[in-house]
Motif scaffolding. Sequence first.
Motif, PDB file in Angstrom:
ATOM      1  N   GLU A 130       0.971  -1.241   0.484  1.00 62.53           N
ATOM      2  CA  GLU A 130      -0.378   0.326   0.228  1.00 62.53           C
ATOM      3  C   GLU A 130       0.398   1.582  -0.051  1.00 62.53           C
ATOM      4  O   GLU A 130       0.435   2.411  -1.244  1.00 62.53           O
ATOM      5  CB  GLU A 130      -1.179  -0.024   1.221  1.00 62.53           C
ATOM      6  CG  GLU A 130      -2.046  -0.699   1.515  1.00 62.53           C
ATOM      7  CD  GLU A 130      -2.820  -0.870  -0.099  1.00 62.53           C
ATOM      8  OE1 GLU A 130      -2.842  -0.451  -0.518  1.00 62.53           O
ATOM      9  OE2 GLU A 130      -3.476  -2.219  -0.181  1.00 62.53           O
ATOM     10  N   ASP A 131       1.764   1.272   0.691  1.00 61.61           N
ATOM     11  CA  ASP A 131       2.478   1.991   0.650  1.00 61.61           C
ATOM     12  C   ASP A 131       4.251   1.875   1.433  1.00 61.61           C
ATOM     13  O   ASP A 131       4.330   1.132   2.618  1.00 61.61           O
ATOM     14  CB  ASP A 131       2.194   3.394   2.076  1.00 61.61           C
ATOM     15  CG  ASP A 131       2.810   4.575   1.281  1.00 61.61           C
ATOM     16  OD1 ASP A 131       3.616   4.958   0.651  1.00 61.61           O
ATOM     17  OD2 ASP A 131       2.620   5.444   3.015  1.00 61.61           O
ATOM     18  N   ARG A 149       9.715   3.603   6.052  1.00 63.59           N
ATOM     19  CA  ARG A 149       8.036   3.121   6.484  1.00 63.59           C
ATOM     20  C   ARG A 149       7.359   2.382   5.291  1.00 63.59           C
ATOM     21  O   ARG A 149       7.865   2.433   4.359  1.00 63.59           O
ATOM     22  CB  ARG A 149       7.265   4.682   6.585  1.00 63.59           C
ATOM     23  CG  ARG A 149       8.248   5.288   7.693  1.00 63.59           C
ATOM     24  CD  ARG A 149       7.285   6.435   8.073  1.00 63.59           C
ATOM     25  NE  ARG A 149       5.658   6.219   8.013  1.00 63.59           N
ATOM     26  CZ  ARG A 149       5.880   6.647   9.908  1.00 63.59           C
ATOM     27  NH1 ARG A 149       6.710   6.639  10.198  1.00 63.59           N
ATOM     28  NH2 ARG A 149       4.915   5.693  10.375  1.00 63.59           N
ATOM     29  N   PHE A 150       6.758   1.336   5.809  1.00 63.99           N
ATOM     30  CA  PHE A 150       5.822   0.429   4.900  1.00 63.99           C
ATOM     31  C   PHE A 150       4.506   0.035   5.286  1.00 63.99           C
ATOM     32  O   PHE A 150       4.376   0.263   6.170  1.00 63.99           O
ATOM     33  CB  PHE A 150       6.735  -0.854   5.060  1.00 63.99           C
ATOM     34  CG  PHE A 150       7.121  -0.956   6.082  1.00 63.99           C
ATOM     35  CD1 PHE A 150       5.946  -2.386   6.512  1.00 63.99           C
ATOM     36  CD2 PHE A 150       8.123  -1.437   6.875  1.00 63.99           C
ATOM     37  CE1 PHE A 150       6.412  -2.674   7.521  1.00 63.99           C
ATOM     38  CE2 PHE A 150       8.370  -1.821   8.321  1.00 63.99           C
ATOM     39  CZ  PHE A 150       7.434  -3.296   8.917  1.00 63.99           C
ATOM     40  N   ILE A 199      -0.596  -4.377   8.013  1.00 62.50           N
ATOM     41  CA  ILE A 199       1.023  -4.347   8.813  1.00 62.50           C
ATOM     42  C   ILE A 199       1.746  -3.307   8.385  1.00 62.50           C
ATOM     43  O   ILE A 199       2.028  -3.267   7.459  1.00 62.50           O
ATOM     44  CB  ILE A 199       1.172  -5.526   8.304  1.00 62.50           C
ATOM     45  CG1 ILE A 199      -0.213  -7.061   8.435  1.00 62.50           C
ATOM     46  CG2 ILE A 199       2.562  -5.681   8.741  1.00 62.50           C
ATOM     47  CD1 ILE A 199       0.889  -8.065   8.020  1.00 62.50           C
ATOM     48  N   SER A 200       1.397  -2.300   8.755  1.00 58.12           N
ATOM     49  CA  SER A 200       2.180  -1.353   9.813  1.00 58.12           C
ATOM     50  C   SER A 200       3.713  -1.225  10.179  1.00 58.12           C
ATOM     51  O   SER A 200       3.167  -1.352  11.243  1.00 58.12           O
ATOM     52  CB  SER A 200       1.720   0.193   8.823  1.00 58.12           C
ATOM     53  OG  SER A 200       0.993   0.168  10.123  1.00 58.12           O
ATOM     54  N   ASP A 256       7.992  -6.267  -3.753  1.00 66.07           N
ATOM     55  CA  ASP A 256       9.543  -5.192  -4.439  1.00 66.07           C
ATOM     56  C   ASP A 256       7.900  -3.869  -4.639  1.00 66.07           C
ATOM     57  O   ASP A 256       7.567  -4.181  -4.903  1.00 66.07           O
ATOM     58  CB  ASP A 256       9.386  -6.224  -6.177  1.00 66.07           C
ATOM     59  CG  ASP A 256      10.714  -7.496  -5.576  1.00 66.07           C
ATOM     60  OD1 ASP A 256      11.452  -7.939  -4.715  1.00 66.07           O
ATOM     61  OD2 ASP A 256       9.905  -8.071  -7.351  1.00 66.07           O
ATOM     62  N   VAL A 257       9.608  -3.159  -4.202  1.00 69.81           N
ATOM     63  CA  VAL A 257       9.176  -1.667  -4.360  1.00 69.81           C
ATOM     64  C   VAL A 257       9.706  -1.000  -4.852  1.00 69.81           C
ATOM     65  O   VAL A 257      11.554  -1.623  -4.615  1.00 69.81           O
ATOM     66  CB  VAL A 257       8.506  -1.083  -3.230  1.00 69.81           C
ATOM     67  CG1 VAL A 257       7.276  -1.966  -2.266  1.00 69.81           C
ATOM     68  CG2 VAL A 257       9.614  -1.736  -1.997  1.00 69.81           C
ATOM     69  N   GLY A 258       9.519   0.209  -5.034  1.00 70.47           N
ATOM     70  CA  GLY A 258      10.715   1.262  -6.661  1.00 70.47           C
ATOM     71  C   GLY A 258      10.199   2.323  -5.887  1.00 70.47           C
ATOM     72  O   GLY A 258       9.491   2.565  -5.394  1.00 70.47           O
TER      73      GLY A 258
END
Length: 275
Positions: A130-131, A149-150, A199-200, A256-258
């Motif tokens: 989500e972020d 932060r995730f 889940i953050s 995977d996040v960019g």
Amino acid sequence: MFHNELYSLLSSFKISNILLLPFLLSTPHIYTFPPWMPLFINLTSTASPNPHRRKMPTEVQSPSQTRSDTYHFHRRHSARRYMRRVKESLSTRVSKLVCAIFLSLLFFIGIITFILWLSLRPHRPRFFTEDFSVSGMAQAVGFQGAQVRFNVTARNSNVNIGVHYDTAQQVTVYYHDQSIGTTSLLFPFYQRPKTSIEISGALSGDTLTMSNDLWTQIQGDRANGAAIFRLEVTSTIRFKVSTWNSKSHKMHANCDVGVGPDGSMLPSYKDKRCS
């Protein structure tokens, strides 16, 4: 008359009985045998039977009686053959019926099992990003002030199956397959069917463990347009169907996040399903 009786007697002898002839010749009798009698005996013993000899009466059956006996014989054997065929036919039909019933039950049990397997087949929770952001990337030296932060979503898509998270979820962030930080989130809990859980968390300070060389590499990739990170979520789960609980399974998700030059997540990774 004596010769006739002697002829009848001798005609009934076999060739082997010629050995008794000396005994007969030595027996005293009021009559004497002619000298040609041994030759006559030999000839008559090998000749055809006496036509004047009285034959033993034999029972003669009438044609109607013969036909009746033949009819009863064939009828008796036909009845046995028919009963044998009927018995074999009945046994064959019973065996075919038993096989048909068994195969039908096996078929319906297979169909019911397949339907239950399709309806109750458990699916692991699916994770979506989500972020994700990395702040403090503008500082050229050191990562001490940086923060990661995730925010990911765990979706239980099962209709009738809940999920028990037996252990806290372990979240680890990687960059080029090198770990830069780990944290634990969400203590053991239960997720109901058809629900989603966010889940953050954040990594900063002591939870960030990276070298200055790796930070420099992140800065270089950010300047080129994108820095690709990998977020890994692991836990131990059990599935629950009514009052039945499955054995424990290891769960892990790789996301995977960019991030762009400003440290924010690129739009193409928004709501992307994790593998």
